[in-house]
Scaffold this motif. Structure first.
Motif, PDB file in Angstrom:
ATOM      1  N   ALA A   1      44.020  46.534  35.564  1.00 39.12           N
ATOM      2  CA  ALA A   1      45.406  46.550  35.889  1.00 39.12           C
ATOM      3  C   ALA A   1      45.772  45.972  37.294  1.00 39.12           C
ATOM      4  N   TYR A   2      45.000  46.172  38.346  1.00 39.91           N
ATOM      5  CA  TYR A   2      45.332  45.884  39.637  1.00 39.91           C
ATOM      6  C   TYR A   2      45.121  44.278  39.621  1.00 39.91           C
ATOM      7  N   ALA A   3      44.324  43.814  39.199  1.00 34.77           N
ATOM      8  CA  ALA A   3      43.766  42.383  39.390  1.00 34.77           C
ATOM      9  C   ALA A   3      44.555  41.350  38.504  1.00 34.77           C
ATOM     10  N   THR A   4      45.444  42.091  37.355  1.00 33.40           N
ATOM     11  CA  THR A   4      46.128  41.116  36.461  1.00 33.40           C
ATOM     12  C   THR A   4      47.741  41.625  36.666  1.00 33.40           C
ATOM     13  N   GLY A   5      48.001  42.366  37.622  1.00 35.39           N
ATOM     14  CA  GLY A   5      49.399  42.925  37.742  1.00 35.39           C
ATOM     15  C   GLY A   5      50.139  42.487  38.973  1.00 35.39           C
ATOM     16  N   ARG A   6      50.994  43.143  39.164  1.00 33.28           N
ATOM     17  CA  ARG A   6      52.072  42.558  40.058  1.00 33.28           C
ATOM     18  C   ARG A   6      51.574  42.630  41.677  1.00 33.28           C
ATOM     19  N   CYS A   7      50.327  43.332  41.959  1.00 32.07           N
ATOM     20  CA  CYS A   7      49.763  43.340  43.314  1.00 32.07           C
ATOM     21  C   CYS A   7      49.400  42.124  43.391  1.00 32.07           C
ATOM     22  N   MET A   8      48.784  41.080  42.373  1.00 30.59           N
ATOM     23  CA  MET A   8      48.257  39.931  42.782  1.00 30.59           C
ATOM     24  C   MET A   8      49.310  38.866  42.951  1.00 30.59           C
ATOM     25  N   CYS A   9      50.807  39.230  43.142  1.00 32.41           N
ATOM     26  CA  CYS A   9      51.858  38.250  43.875  1.00 32.41           C
ATOM     27  C   CYS A   9      51.626  38.361  45.163  1.00 32.41           C
ATOM     28  N   HIS A  10      51.191  39.345  45.741  1.00 28.23           N
ATOM     29  CA  HIS A  10      50.999  39.335  47.244  1.00 28.23           C
ATOM     30  C   HIS A  10      49.504  38.700  47.661  1.00 28.23           C
ATOM     31  N   GLN A  11      49.962  37.575  48.654  1.00 29.65           N
ATOM     32  CA  GLN A  11      48.419  36.988  49.036  1.00 29.65           C
ATOM     33  C   GLN A  11      47.627  38.024  49.797  1.00 29.65           C
ATOM     34  N   ALA A  12      48.027  39.022  50.486  1.00 27.21           N
ATOM     35  CA  ALA A  12      47.421  39.855  51.333  1.00 27.21           C
ATOM     36  C   ALA A  12      46.372  40.626  50.125  1.00 27.21           C
ATOM     37  N   LEU A  13      47.107  40.798  49.112  1.00 29.26           N
ATOM     38  CA  LEU A  13      46.135  41.695  48.269  1.00 29.26           C
ATOM     39  C   LEU A  13      45.220  40.931  47.218  1.00 29.26           C
ATOM     40  N   ARG A  14      45.631  39.475  46.936  1.00 28.89           N
ATOM     41  CA  ARG A  14      45.096  38.788  46.301  1.00 28.89           C
ATOM     42  C   ARG A  14      43.649  38.030  46.720  1.00 28.89           C
ATOM     43  N   ALA A  15      43.707  38.281  48.072  1.00 34.71           N
ATOM     44  CA  ALA A  15      42.953  37.253  48.860  1.00 34.71           C
ATOM     45  C   ALA A  15      41.491  37.278  48.331  1.00 34.71           C
ATOM     46  N   PRO A  16      40.922  38.598  48.324  1.00 36.37           N
ATOM     47  CA  PRO A  16      39.626  38.807  47.939  1.00 36.37           C
ATOM     48  C   PRO A  16      39.091  38.503  46.435  1.00 36.37           C
ATOM     49  N   PHE A  17      40.292  38.142  45.791  1.00 34.62           N
ATOM     50  CA  PHE A  17      40.162  37.969  44.100  1.00 34.62           C
ATOM     51  C   PHE A  17      40.301  36.311  43.871  1.00 34.62           C
ATOM     52  N   GLU A  18      39.416  35.765  42.750  1.00 35.95           N
ATOM     53  CA  GLU A  18      39.516  34.490  42.392  1.00 35.95           C
ATOM     54  C   GLU A  18      40.086  34.599  40.922  1.00 35.95           C
ATOM     55  N   VAL A  19      41.014  33.854  40.898  1.00 33.57           N
ATOM     56  CA  VAL A  19      41.749  33.696  39.389  1.00 33.57           C
ATOM     57  C   VAL A  19      40.601  33.629  38.419  1.00 33.57           C
ATOM     58  N   GLU A  20      39.836  32.766  38.501  1.00 34.22           N
ATOM     59  CA  GLU A  20      38.626  32.345  37.324  1.00 34.22           C
ATOM     60  C   GLU A  20      37.958  33.511  37.232  1.00 34.22           C
ATOM     61  N   ASP A  21      37.638  34.372  38.112  1.00 35.76           N
ATOM     62  CA  ASP A  21      36.678  35.513  37.764  1.00 35.76           C
ATOM     63  C   ASP A  21      37.414  36.539  36.997  1.00 35.76           C
ATOM     64  N   VAL A  22      39.012  36.505  37.287  1.00 35.23           N
ATOM     65  CA  VAL A  22      39.718  37.561  36.492  1.00 35.23           C
ATOM     66  C   VAL A  22      39.671  37.035  35.143  1.00 35.23           C
ATOM     67  N   VAL A  23      40.289  35.826  35.263  1.00 35.32           N
ATOM     68  CA  VAL A  23      40.343  35.180  33.650  1.00 35.32           C
ATOM     69  C   VAL A  23      38.912  35.349  32.954  1.00 35.32           C
ATOM     70  N   ALA A  24      37.791  35.151  33.561  1.00 39.49           N
ATOM     71  CA  ALA A  24      36.457  35.181  32.809  1.00 39.49           C
ATOM     72  C   ALA A  24      36.402  36.848  32.146  1.00 39.49           C
ATOM     73  N   MET A  25      36.879  37.846  33.009  1.00 39.30           N
ATOM     74  CA  MET A  25      36.911  39.160  32.499  1.00 39.30           C
ATOM     75  C   MET A  25      38.138  39.341  31.347  1.00 39.30           C
ATOM     76  N   VAL A  26      38.913  38.876  31.695  1.00 37.89           N
ATOM     77  CA  VAL A  26      39.969  38.802  30.367  1.00 37.89           C
ATOM     78  C   VAL A  26      39.375  38.167  29.085  1.00 37.89           C
ATOM     79  N   ARG A  27      38.632  37.342  29.134  1.00 37.27           N
ATOM     80  CA  ARG A  27      38.223  36.473  27.937  1.00 37.27           C
ATOM     81  C   ARG A  27      37.267  37.503  27.539  1.00 37.27           C
ATOM     82  N   LYS A  28      36.333  38.274  28.358  1.00 38.25           N
ATOM     83  CA  LYS A  28      35.505  39.138  27.663  1.00 38.25           C
ATOM     84  C   LYS A  28      36.014  40.491  27.010  1.00 38.25           C
ATOM     85  N   VAL A  29      37.368  40.797  27.540  1.00 40.74           N
ATOM     86  CA  VAL A  29      37.877  41.660  26.820  1.00 40.74           C
ATOM     87  C   VAL A  29      38.213  41.170  25.452  1.00 40.74           C
TER      88      VAL A  29
END
Ligand SMILES: [Zn+2]
Ligand SMILES: [Zn+2]
Length: 207
Positions: A59-87
């Motif tokens: 929920a954190y990696a796909t929600g509103r917190c990722m609108c903020h650079q400070a919070l999304r910095a350690p995430f990579e969109v393709e990593d998150v997308v890959a996990m969504v695909r597995k869901v």
């Protein structure tokens, strides 16, 4: 990802498994501590695996917190997308808090460093060993009550240290996620693997 983030990848996971004679395609369970870029690559390495993740991390990696650079910095969109695909392909098992993955292996939501960070407790011949992942990066963090600068919730970090110690049979059985000393405190899994792959079910040398 290592190149993009100016980190040199020396020992890929695939090589480590090969050194232990483990075929990645036979692995059917992968526990994802959290979705930071250094903990969730290798999307296609485990084609048979189900991935175990906390609800809050997704929920954190796909929600509103990722609108903020400070919070999304350690995430990579393709990593998150890959996990969504597995869901969507039915290969993610979600947990909310504590859960048993197989007998003797449980996950525990710690939060703190990332909203849905989970640590793993494993019953071994020496008692309970806790794989903290980034719930404590280094021994110095948990030992000294220090805080790694990249933090979602400070209270959960320090409460997390107490939880990790409670979960482990002894404080020395809490294994930090990023401390190079892990490789010298524990014995090599096999001769030739020194400084690379160690047995965490062995008694660690005291610092
Ligand atoms: Zn992290
Ligand atoms: Zn990390």
């Amino acid at each position: 990802m290592g190149k993009k983030r100016q980190r040199e990848m020396i020992k890929p996971v695939r090589d480590g498994l090969a050194a232990l004679g483990i075929a990645p395609e036979k692995i059917n369970i992968v526990i994802v501590s959290h979705l930071h870029y250094d903990h969730c690559g290798n999307y296609e390495l485990f084609p048979q695996a189900h991935y175990h993740l906390q609800d809050r991390e997704m929920a954190y990696a796909t929600g509103r917190c990722m609108c903020h650079q400070a919070l999304r910095a350690p995430f990579e969109v393709e990593d998150v997308v890959a996990m969504v695909r597995k869901v969507f392909s039915g290969r993610v098992a979600f947990h909310d808090g504590e859960a048993e993955i197989v007998p003797g292996v449980t996950v525990h939501r710690i939060g703190g460093h990332s909203k849905g960070l989970q640590s793993v407790r494993v019953k071994t011949r020496l008692g309970y060993v806790v794989l903290a992942a980034d719930a404590t990066h280094l021994y110095a963090h948990i030992d000294g009550g220090r805080i790694f600068p990249l933090t979602y919730n400070l209270e959960e970090v320090v409460e997390g240290y107490a939880t990790l110690k409670k979960l482990a049979s002894a404080p020395r059985h809490v294994v930090p996620g990023h401390d190079p000393a892990v490789l010298t405190r524990y014995p090599a899994a096999k001769p030739g693997l020194e400084g690379w792959i160690v047995r965490l079910d062995a008694e660690p040398k005291q610092a």
